[in-house]
Design a protein around this motif. Structure first.
Motif, PDB file in Angstrom:
ATOM      1  N   VAL A 108     129.546 158.720  73.596  1.00  0.00           N
ATOM      2  CA  VAL A 108     130.841 158.040  73.499  1.00  0.00           C
ATOM      3  C   VAL A 108     131.392 157.765  74.903  1.00  0.00           C
ATOM      4  N   SER A 109     131.261 158.764  75.809  1.00  0.00           N
ATOM      5  CA  SER A 109     131.768 158.566  77.175  1.00  0.00           C
ATOM      6  C   SER A 109     131.019 157.445  77.884  1.00  0.00           C
ATOM      7  N   LYS A 110     129.711 157.395  77.654  1.00  0.00           N
ATOM      8  CA  LYS A 110     128.901 156.367  78.318  1.00  0.00           C
ATOM      9  C   LYS A 110     129.283 154.973  77.813  1.00  0.00           C
ATOM     10  N   GLU A 111     129.431 154.861  76.499  1.00  0.00           N
ATOM     11  CA  GLU A 111     129.839 153.562  75.927  1.00  0.00           C
ATOM     12  C   GLU A 111     131.181 153.132  76.499  1.00  0.00           C
ATOM     13  N   THR A 112     132.089 154.117  76.614  1.00  0.00           N
ATOM     14  CA  THR A 112     133.410 153.800  77.134  1.00  0.00           C
ATOM     15  C   THR A 112     133.335 153.392  78.595  1.00  0.00           C
ATOM     16  N   GLU A 113     132.480 154.082  79.355  1.00  0.00           N
ATOM     17  CA  GLU A 113     132.343 153.742  80.770  1.00  0.00           C
ATOM     18  C   GLU A 113     131.875 152.291  80.921  1.00  0.00           C
ATOM     19  N   VAL A 114     130.848 151.932  80.139  1.00  0.00           N
ATOM     20  CA  VAL A 114     130.318 150.572  80.227  1.00  0.00           C
ATOM     21  C   VAL A 114     131.395 149.563  79.838  1.00  0.00           C
ATOM     22  N   ASP A 167     128.306 138.527  85.737  1.00  0.00           N
ATOM     23  CA  ASP A 167     127.166 138.599  84.818  1.00  0.00           C
ATOM     24  C   ASP A 167     126.209 139.705  85.216  1.00  0.00           C
ATOM     25  N   LEU A 168     125.980 139.834  86.518  1.00  0.00           N
ATOM     26  CA  LEU A 168     125.066 140.876  86.999  1.00  0.00           C
ATOM     27  C   LEU A 168     125.577 142.251  86.575  1.00  0.00           C
ATOM     28  N   ILE A 169     126.852 142.497  86.827  1.00  0.00           N
ATOM     29  CA  ILE A 169     127.414 143.820  86.508  1.00  0.00           C
ATOM     30  C   ILE A 169     127.370 144.064  85.010  1.00  0.00           C
ATOM     31  N   GLU A 170     127.752 143.049  84.247  1.00  0.00           N
ATOM     32  CA  GLU A 170     127.782 143.228  82.799  1.00  0.00           C
ATOM     33  C   GLU A 170     126.382 143.512  82.235  1.00  0.00           C
ATOM     34  N   HIS A 171     125.404 142.709  82.658  1.00  0.00           N
ATOM     35  CA  HIS A 171     124.055 142.917  82.130  1.00  0.00           C
ATOM     36  C   HIS A 171     123.443 144.213  82.628  1.00  0.00           C
ATOM     37  N   ALA A 172     123.720 144.559  83.885  1.00  0.00           N
ATOM     38  CA  ALA A 172     123.151 145.796  84.432  1.00  0.00           C
ATOM     39  C   ALA A 172     123.714 147.013  83.710  1.00  0.00           C
ATOM     40  N   THR A 173     125.036 146.994  83.423  1.00  0.00           N
ATOM     41  CA  THR A 173     125.608 148.163  82.749  1.00  0.00           C
ATOM     42  C   THR A 173     125.078 148.279  81.320  1.00  0.00           C
ATOM     43  N   THR A 230     117.429 132.092  74.602  1.00  0.00           N
ATOM     44  CA  THR A 230     117.594 132.868  75.846  1.00  0.00           C
ATOM     45  C   THR A 230     119.036 133.328  76.019  1.00  0.00           C
ATOM     46  N   GLU A 231     119.981 132.483  75.627  1.00  0.00           N
ATOM     47  CA  GLU A 231     121.393 132.879  75.719  1.00  0.00           C
ATOM     48  C   GLU A 231     121.667 134.091  74.834  1.00  0.00           C
ATOM     49  N   ILE A 232     121.123 134.047  73.601  1.00  0.00           N
ATOM     50  CA  ILE A 232     121.350 135.174  72.673  1.00  0.00           C
ATOM     51  C   ILE A 232     120.690 136.427  73.239  1.00  0.00           C
ATOM     52  N   GLU A 233     119.446 136.274  73.700  1.00  0.00           N
ATOM     53  CA  GLU A 233     118.707 137.449  74.203  1.00  0.00           C
ATOM     54  C   GLU A 233     119.434 138.161  75.334  1.00  0.00           C
ATOM     55  N   LYS A 234     120.133 137.370  76.152  1.00  0.00           N
ATOM     56  CA  LYS A 234     120.865 137.971  77.268  1.00  0.00           C
ATOM     57  C   LYS A 234     121.920 138.947  76.795  1.00  0.00           C
ATOM     58  N   HIS A 235     122.466 138.721  75.608  1.00  0.00           N
ATOM     59  CA  HIS A 235     123.580 139.540  75.144  1.00  0.00           C
ATOM     60  C   HIS A 235     123.171 140.633  74.179  1.00  0.00           C
TER      61      HIS A 235
END
Lengths: 349, 88
Positions: free
Chosen positions: A317-323, A70-76, A125-130
Motif C-alpha cells: 500500500v505504501s509503495k502504491e501511494t508513493e508512486v 513521461d519518464l518519471i511516470e513510466h519509470a515509477t 503502443t499507446e495502450i502498452e505504455k500505460h
C-alpha cells in the motif's frame, strides 16, 4: 466461479523471510519530507533525485524513450511492477497466494486500461505504455491483448476466466458499468478466496480489505452526496463486502450536513474531522486523508501481528501511494497547478 | 548401607540426562532460530550491511545451548554420585 482456496493453516514462521525483506525494503521508500522538497524542484531535478533512489535502473533504462514527466511516470510504474513481481517470486505458500490475491487489482487496472484504450481508439503502443504488469497477467500476455482489434476481441480472450462474468456486462455504449462490475468482482473474489479459510494471514488480509471497501464506499458517498445524486444511483455504485456496508448504504442520498454528522464516532472520523464541513470545496482532500488513514491502519495492524501478511500489505500500500504521490506531483507541476493544491492531494501517512 | 543401583546403570542414566540437557536445548534453540534466520536472510538480501547485526541476532538463541551444555558437563564430571555408593 473457480476460486483457489488456501491449502492449509498458515504458520507464522513462513512469513519470517518475506516480512524481514519488506521491512528492509520499506526503509528505501521515499521519505515523507521529500514530497515537500519535490514541490520546489523542476522536472529534471526530480528525475535526478529519483535516480539516486530505488528507481535508478528504470530511469536509466527508459530515458532513451521518454523524457520529463513521461519518464518519471513510466519509470515509477515500471519499478512498482518489478517490486511487486519480486515480492511474489520470493515468497512461497500462503504469503505468495495472498500477495497474488491482493495484486489482482493491477490485473483489473490493466483490463480497464485496455478497454478504455480500445474504446477511445488508442494505438497498441499507446495502450502498452500505460499497462502496469504487476498482477497475474504477464507483460507478454498484456501486449498480446493490446494488439487485439476491438473491445469484443479482448472480452472474448477472457472467456472461461473469473473476469468473464463482469466483462459480459459490456453493452457497447459505455464502460462505467463494466468497470464497476470489475471492481466489485475483485473484492468479491478476494472475500471468497481468503474469507473461507481459517488461516490467520487470510483473516487479517480480509480485515484490511473490508476496511478498504468501506473507505472506497465512503469516498463514493462523499462525492455523490455532495453532488446530490439520487440514493438508488449511489447504492448501485457502492461495493458490497465492507464491514460497515449496511450503515454506509443507509447514508446514501442523505443531505450533506446530516451525512457528516452521521460519520462522527467512526474510527476514520478523527483523520478527516478538521476538514469535513458542509462548505467543503474539494472531496479530493478528504480522499487523500482517508488514503493516509488506510496506510496507517495497515501498519498499525501489522504491529499486532508482526509475522503475518500485514507488513507485506502495508509495504504494498505504501509503495502504491508513493508512486501515485510522485505522479501527482510531476503531473500537477506540469499542468501548472498551485503548490498548495498539489500538497493537498499528496498522501502522507 | 543399601546398594542404590549398580554403578554402570547409574552412570548410564546420568549420561542420558546429560544428553537430553544438551539435545533438548539444541532443539529449542533451533526452533527459535528458524524464524530469525529466515528474517535475517530476507533483510540481508535487501541490505547487505545488516549481516553483522543479523548474525548477532541469530546467535542469541544459541546461548541457551550453553546452559544445556553446562548442565551436561556438571552431570558428567563435576557431580560425582559414586561417592555415596558402596559396592558390595
Amino acid at each position: 466461479m473457480p476460486v483457489l482456496r488456501l491449502p492449509k493453516f498458515g504458520s507464522p514462521v513462513k512469513y519470517a523471510y518475506i516480512t524481514g525483506r519488506v521491512r528492509a525494503m520499506k526503509t528505501k521508500l521515499v521519505p515523507a519530507e521529500m514530497y515537500a522538497r519535490m514541490m520546489n524542484m523542476d522536472m529534471s531535478e526530480i528525475a535526478r533525485y529519483l535516480e539516486e533512489t530505488q528507481y535508478k535502473d528504470e530511469i536509466d533504462a527508459l530515458s532513451k524513450d521518454y523524457s520529463g514527466v513521461d519518464l518519471i511516470e513510466h519509470a515509477t510504474f515500471a519499478n512498482m511492477a518489478k517490486t511487486f513481481r519480486k515480492l511474489e517470486e520470493v515468497s512461497i505458500d500462503e504469503p505468495s497466494f495472498l500477495i497474488l490475491e491482493y495484486l489482482r487489482r493491477w490485473d483489473v487496472w490493466n483490463i480497464k486500461t485496455l478497454l478504455r484504450g480500445k474504446f477511445y481508439g488508442a494505438t497498441d503502443t499507446e495502450i502498452e505504455k500505460h499497462l502496469v504488469p504487476a498482477g497475474e497477467l504477464s507483460s507478454e500476455r498484456l501486449s498480446e491483448l493490446a494488439k487485439k482489434d476491438s473491445i469484443t476481441d479482448i472480452i472474448s480472450a477472457f472467456d472461461g476466466t473469473d473476469y468473464s462474468s463482469a466483462l459480459a456486462q459490456y453493452d457497447g455504449k459505455n464502460l462505467a458499468s463494466l468497470e464497476n462490475a470489475l471492481d466489485k468482482l475483485y473484492y468479491f473474489r478476494m472475500e471468497l478466496a481468503v474469507g473461507g479459510t481459517l488461516s490467520v494471514g487470510g483473516g487479517l488480509l480480509l480485515k484490511y480489505v473490508r476496511r478498504e471497501v468501506d473507505i472506497r464506499n465512503l469516498i463514493t458517498l462523499f462525492r455523490m452526496n455532495k453532488a446530490g445524486v439520487d440514493a438508488a444511483v449511489i447504492l448501485e455504485n457502492l461495493i458490497p463486502g465492507g464491514k460497515l456496508h449496511g450503515e454506509l448504504s443507509r447514508m446514501a442520498g442523505q443531505p450533506f450536513g446530516e451525512f457528516l454528522r452521521g460519520l462522527e464516532g467512526y474510527p476514520f472520523w478523527s483523520s478527516i474531522s478538521d476538514i469535513a464541513s458542509v462548505d467543503l470545496d474539494a472531496v479530493s482532500r478528504i480522499e487523500a486523508r482517508l488514503r493516509a488513514y488506510l496506510i496507517r491502519y495497515a501498519w498499525a495492524l501489522s504491529n499486532y501481528h508482526p509475522l503475518s501478511i500485514l507488513p507485506v500489505l502495508g509495504y504494498m500500500v505504501s509503495k502504491e501511494t508513493e508512486v501515485s504521490n510522485i505522479r501527482k506531483i510531476v503531473r500537477g507541476k506540469e499542468a501548472g497547478l498551485p503548490a498548495e493544491l498539489i500538497e493537498e492531494q499528496v498522501v502522507v501517512a | 548401607m543399601v546398594v542404590v543401583a549398580d554403578a554402570g546403570t547409574l552412570y548410564g542414566l546420568l549420561a542420558v540426562g546429560a544428553g537430553l540437557a544438551t539435545g533438548l536445548a539444541g532443539i529449542g534453540a533451533g526452533m527459535g532460530e528458524q524464524g530469525i534466520g529466515a528474517a535475517v536472510v530476507g533483510v540481508v538480501a535487501e541490505e547487505p550491511g545488516f549481516l553483522g547485526k543479523g548474525l548477532f541476532l541469530m546467535l542469541l538463541p544459541e546461548t541457551l545451548i550453553i546452559f544445556g551444555l553446562a548442565v551436561s558437563l556438571i552431570l558428567m564430571f563435576a557431580w560425582t554420585p559414586f561417592s555415596g555408593i558402596v559396592t558390595p
